[in-house]
Design an enzyme around this catalytic site. Sequence first.
Site, PDB file in Angstrom:
ATOM      1  N   LYS A 129     -45.636  87.867  37.082  1.00  0.00           N
ATOM      2  CA  LYS A 129     -46.081  88.660  38.231  1.00  0.00           C
ATOM      3  C   LYS A 129     -46.379  90.072  37.758  1.00  0.00           C
ATOM      4  O   LYS A 129     -45.502  90.920  37.656  1.00  0.00           O
ATOM      5  CB  LYS A 129     -45.010  88.673  39.333  1.00  0.00           C
ATOM      6  CG  LYS A 129     -45.541  89.195  40.665  1.00  0.00           C
ATOM      7  CD  LYS A 129     -46.623  88.288  41.212  1.00  0.00           C
ATOM      8  CE  LYS A 129     -47.217  88.787  42.502  1.00  0.00           C
ATOM      9  NZ  LYS A 129     -48.318  87.944  42.972  1.00  0.00           N
ATOM     10  N   SER A 151     -51.183  84.270  45.433  1.00  0.00           N
ATOM     11  CA  SER A 151     -50.062  85.011  46.020  1.00  0.00           C
ATOM     12  C   SER A 151     -50.005  84.740  47.523  1.00  0.00           C
ATOM     13  O   SER A 151     -49.814  83.617  47.940  1.00  0.00           O
ATOM     14  CB  SER A 151     -50.189  86.497  45.705  1.00  0.00           C
ATOM     15  OG  SER A 151     -49.878  86.752  44.354  1.00  0.00           O
TER      16      SER A 151
END
Length: 587
Positions: free
Chosen positions: A190, A386
Amino acid sequence: MRQFFKFFTASCLGTIIGIGLLFGLFLLIGTRMISSMEKITSITPNSVLELTFEEAMPEKTNNIEYTPMDLSDKKYIGLYDYDKMIRHAAEDSRIKGILLRPEMASLPASEVTVIRRALKAFKESGKFVYGYGKFLTQNNYYLCSVADSVFLNPVGTMEFRGIAVDITYFKKMLDNLDIQMDVFYAGQFKSATEPFRMTGMSDANRIQLRAYIEDVFGLMLDDISTDRHVSVSDLRNMAETWKSFDPDTAVALGLLDGLIYEDQLTDRLRERTGLSADDELNKIDAQDYYKEIGSKLDFSGKDKIALVFLEGEIIIGDESGGVITDDYYQQLLADIRDDDKIKAVVLRVNSPGGSVLASENILREIRNIQRAGKPVVVSMGRYAASGGYYISCYADSIYAQPNTLTGSIGVFSMIPNLGKFLDNKIGITFDTVRTTEASTYLTGVYELGLKERQLMQKLTDDIYADFIGKVAEGRKMPIADVAEIAQGHIWTGRKALEIGLVDALGYTDDAIACASRLAKLDGYRIDEYPKMKDPIQRLIAKITGEEDMSTPMIKEQLGSMYPYYKQFKSLRNLEGTQARLPFLMKE
């Protein structure tokens, strides 16, 4: 008496100004009505449909940020309508061929894939497609490579150079300003917080980005190789050695069919349409053709499938037009759920993510539609990552394009500490009296203590665990398996199919067909959402403060630099925990 005349004069002045504004508004409306009555080019037999792709192409027509005073009747034709328009032209006896003329604007590869697919169907009808340009960017060439012949202006240029990902890093700037960013994230890959805590890519991020762009470039090479009859290895060599930048070399290598001027192109088009040298060639642009066929689209069928376009960042609010706001889409989805004529829903998702809170609110309404007995199918566009994957994961079936960017199952939070900046750069200091240690939590001017940091990381980890749990439940996968492929890692649609994040590779029409099967519909019609406001409605909304006027104006002024401004603004205005992508891809 003096006060009376003072207020009386003020009232009269206000009335005069109000009347003047109303007069100006009616004048603008009248001007717009007159301009909309302008004659469009008539479509005669042996016409050529000319597609230039000069304007922004949203997923849904007109679903963009508008400039405040744009009252024109011009349509920003969406990808879905372009696809339908090209397929309609295949059956239109007046249209003999299509001329592709993309200039400086460059469509993303995901959109090119959709248009190429429609053009192949057009060619299968026995009609021709030509490609021409003064300057062909890589993606514009990718689009034109599906044509029967591709030509370039003799003094024009084309590029074929591969794909890169550009990431802007703010760490040094923040250090110079004495601004500290407290960052909390979950997921090894991430990388959305890296621009605020690093000055370059982490090894993990570099690995995943290289794998992603290699897959996307490989898909492009496969398509061009098939249509141009040039091997993939030769194409890759051309990209690595810059050979395509020389027009004569590009012709010799088989990328182009010739270097010709405008008049020579017109002569070739006359020949293909069966016209003599003295006949005038009738070229129809996309705007005119779209307006002409718009009223001829099929509205038969009592039952409906709702096609909902979710494109843009996912944010908290109630705006529409190029963004996905939770309040607006919660109400929209609730209305769809309550509409008895709507039997199934297709979500066309094109989003890099955003607010977890907004994503959760939207997902809840999607689940409510399913609980009402209506199947929900997702069609993924350029991005469904996401937060974009978050709102997709419970769908009854998920379709992704081969070059869709999806996954990125991870979250982060960032808190700026401006205390040192205000003290060292401006001379403002702070002091406090508090009842508990937590009283000054997240003020933005005091350094976070150990307990505060532990709390923020726990909250981030908890949201990440919930995200993984939702994906596991929605995809019917073991949590351990989801945890392994999550970690904020991005995947192409092709790879996502292999690891179980999507059900099939396909496009919007495939998702619609799937929805009709799940709902057991024999006949149906498509109802598109959101419903877009016309120019006058948008103007009134802006005047009354319902919509922000500043963003479209900034976009118009910054031009090609606007994506970088938008990226910084988005990250600066974060609200709560985020699930989003951090980068811009140069295709």
